[in-house]
Design a protein around this motif. Structure first.
Motif, PDB file in Angstrom:
ATOM      1  N   LYS A 338     -26.366  25.493  54.125  1.00  0.00           N
ATOM      2  CA  LYS A 338     -25.038  25.926  53.692  1.00  0.00           C
ATOM      3  C   LYS A 338     -25.038  27.452  53.507  1.00  0.00           C
ATOM      4  N   ASP A 412     -19.729  28.699  53.466  1.00  0.00           N
ATOM      5  CA  ASP A 412     -19.409  27.374  52.939  1.00  0.00           C
ATOM      6  C   ASP A 412     -19.040  27.413  51.469  1.00  0.00           C
ATOM      7  N   VAL A 413     -19.448  28.480  50.771  1.00  0.00           N
ATOM      8  CA  VAL A 413     -19.101  28.622  49.363  1.00  0.00           C
ATOM      9  C   VAL A 413     -19.086  30.100  49.008  1.00  0.00           C
ATOM     10  N   LEU A 458     -19.307  21.209  46.423  1.00  0.00           N
ATOM     11  CA  LEU A 458     -19.477  21.001  47.858  1.00  0.00           C
ATOM     12  C   LEU A 458     -19.302  19.543  48.264  1.00  0.00           C
TER      13      LEU A 458
END
Length: 496
Positions: A338, A412-413, A458
């Motif tokens: 990620k 992704d974050v 997530l």
């Protein structure tokens, strides 16, 4: 001459050669190739910034039995309404009472801007002391008195004999510096000049070192994180005193009586720690921030080594890391591969990025609010752990650069401050707050709790994905096709 002999602290641009404009890769910083990152270097276009009054108020409003008197326009200090939640929460966590910060404003009018606001400030100080009877009044100079030439220090000196409260002049004229971290110096400057004892502490060379430490918290962490660091330090037998947030003014002098001062954030603490060493012979440690697994161990080991407790610290660290590894094992498979982006004050952004890498994330971008010498070792650590070929942005906000970077990187974050996550959220990227006084971030407990929250985030990222369908950022598509650092001089932009 000590900086504390001056009426106000120097700008960080002058004292530390700090800067706020740079764009390249992490490797350029870790190898010190920062030819555009110079003091006072700025963009040819800038979108917004933060006034240093904001972080200063975040500390001053926590001091018990104090009052903040802002000298300036009525709008100065409006952020106190939002920041008061942290003050109420901090008081509740520490003493079980709901207590607000107290702040007033001289509310200068147009006539007073023209004719001078010193008489109104003197009157306000006397009335505030009569009405509220605080132990301390922070007299805060905002932009207006700095522009019109009001002598805030002079008014404080003349008025002090007429009031019972101790008066602390705090200089937060936002136009004087672009490095809003200067706010921490401004608050420490006032505390050091007024609340610490005048006499130099006498310490005999023959006296055996004690085990009392100053744990510095200039709004670097909430009470839950203080408890975590107290737990680790007390396990090694240390007596811990926390300064300056939520510390009674009469207790501030104990800073000068400790055997060692420990920084929890070098960005915040160097100004005061150098003063404590120079005037009161209190040594200090200002390496590492105890966020992340290895950084927490290094931070704790440094303290233990100072007192000759290396073996005890190694055993404690080994035990803590083993327990943490077992707790993280079910979470880490989700993080593998990620992509993560970290955005915050320089040291916090870097130490959090190191923790993300330790959890298995691929760090793909960092934004730091400013740059100075204290974080150079952190860049080297991170480059060794994650590689060097991803973007680094030194920026005092500038969401237009951030939006461009995020569109290109597609992490992704995104981890940023609670008031700085909207850009990523509107792009559909899952976001997590990088600092909240009610949540764990520091030490081994902080590493686990952050991992646990990211796991939940997530597992269900639909909120931001849905948000991006209905909310759009204001930038044209053509901007996203350009170099995100276009407007930074010597970074491949217009001024090169």
């Amino acid at each position: 001459m000590s900086y504390f002999e001056l009426k106000e602290p120097p700008r960080r641009e002058d004292r530390l050669k700090a800067c706020i404009a740079h764009g390249s890769t992490l490797g350029a910083v870790s190898h010190r190739r920062m030819r555009c990152c110079m003091p006072d270097k700025e963009r040819s276009f800038t979108q917004n910034s933060i006034c240093l009054l904001l972080p200063a108020l975040g500390t001053m409003n926590t001091i018990p039995n104090s009052l903040v008197l802002m000298h300036g326009g009525l709008g100065c200090g409006s952020s106190c309404h939002g920041g008061n939640a942290a003050v109420r929460g901090g008081n509740t966590q520490r003493w079980g009472v709901v207590k607000d910060g107290r702040w007033l404003s001289t509310g200068l009018t147009e006539a007073e801007v023209i004719g001078g606001g010193e008489p109104k400030l003197a009157e306000a100080i006397i009335e505030a002391d009569r009405r509220y009877r605080p132990e301390v009044i922070f007299v805060v100079a905002s932009c207006v008195p700095g522009i019109i030439g009001d002598d805030v220090n002079g008014v404080v000196e003349q008025t002090q004999p007429e009031v019972a409260a101790k008066l602390l002049a705090v200089h937060c004229e936002g136009f004087k510096t672009k490095i809003w971290a200067t706010a921490y110096d401004a608050v420490y400057h006032a505390i050091g000049r007024t609340l610490l004892p005048d006499a130099v502490a006498e310490k005999s060379d023959k006296k055996k070192p004690g085990k009392t430490v100053n744990l510095m918290n200039m709004s670097s962490m909430g009470r839950v994180d203080e408890i975590e660091l107290e737990r680790l330090l007390k396990a090694l037998g240390f007596e811990v005193n926390i300064f300056p947030v939520f510390t009674d003014p009469s207790a501030m002098q104990r800073m000068a009586e400790a055997d060692l001062s420990i920084s929890t954030c070098p960005t915040h603490d160097d100004y005061m720690l150098n003063h404590l060493k120079e005037k009161y012979q209190v040594p200090f440690i200002i390496r590492h921030m105890p966020i992340g697994i290895k950084n927490t161990g290094k931070w704790l080991q440094d303290v233990a080594d100072f007192f000759g407790l290396r073996q005890a610290a190694q055993e404690l660290i080994a035990q803590e890391e083993a327990e943490l590894a077992e707790a993280l094992a079910p979470l880490k498979p989700l993080f593998k591969g990620k992509k993560a982006f970290s955005s915050a004050g320089e040291f916090r952004a870097l130490s959090t990025a190191i923790l993300l890498a330790e959890l298995g994330f691929e760090v793909v971008g960092i934004r730091a609010f400013h740059h100075d010498e204290f974080a150079e070792v952190e860049y080297a650590k991170l480059a060794k752990l994650t590689g060097e070929d991803y973007p680094l942005n030194i920026a005092n906000c500038q969401p237009f650069e951030e939006a461009n970077l995020l569109r290109k990187i597609q992490p992704d974050v995104f981890l940023g401050h609670m008031n700085g996550n909207s850009t990523a959220a509107k792009l559909g990227i899952p976001t997590h707050v990088i600092y909240n006084t009610g949540l764990h971030y520091v030490g081994y407990r902080g590493a686990y709790e952050l991992a646990r929250r990211l796991y939940r985030q997530l597992k269900n990222p639909r909120f931001n994905a849905n948000l991006s369908r209905f909310v759009k950022l204001p930038y044209q598509e053509s901007w996203y096709q350009q170099n995100p650092f276009k407007y930074i001089g010597a970074a491949g932009g217009e001024e090169e």
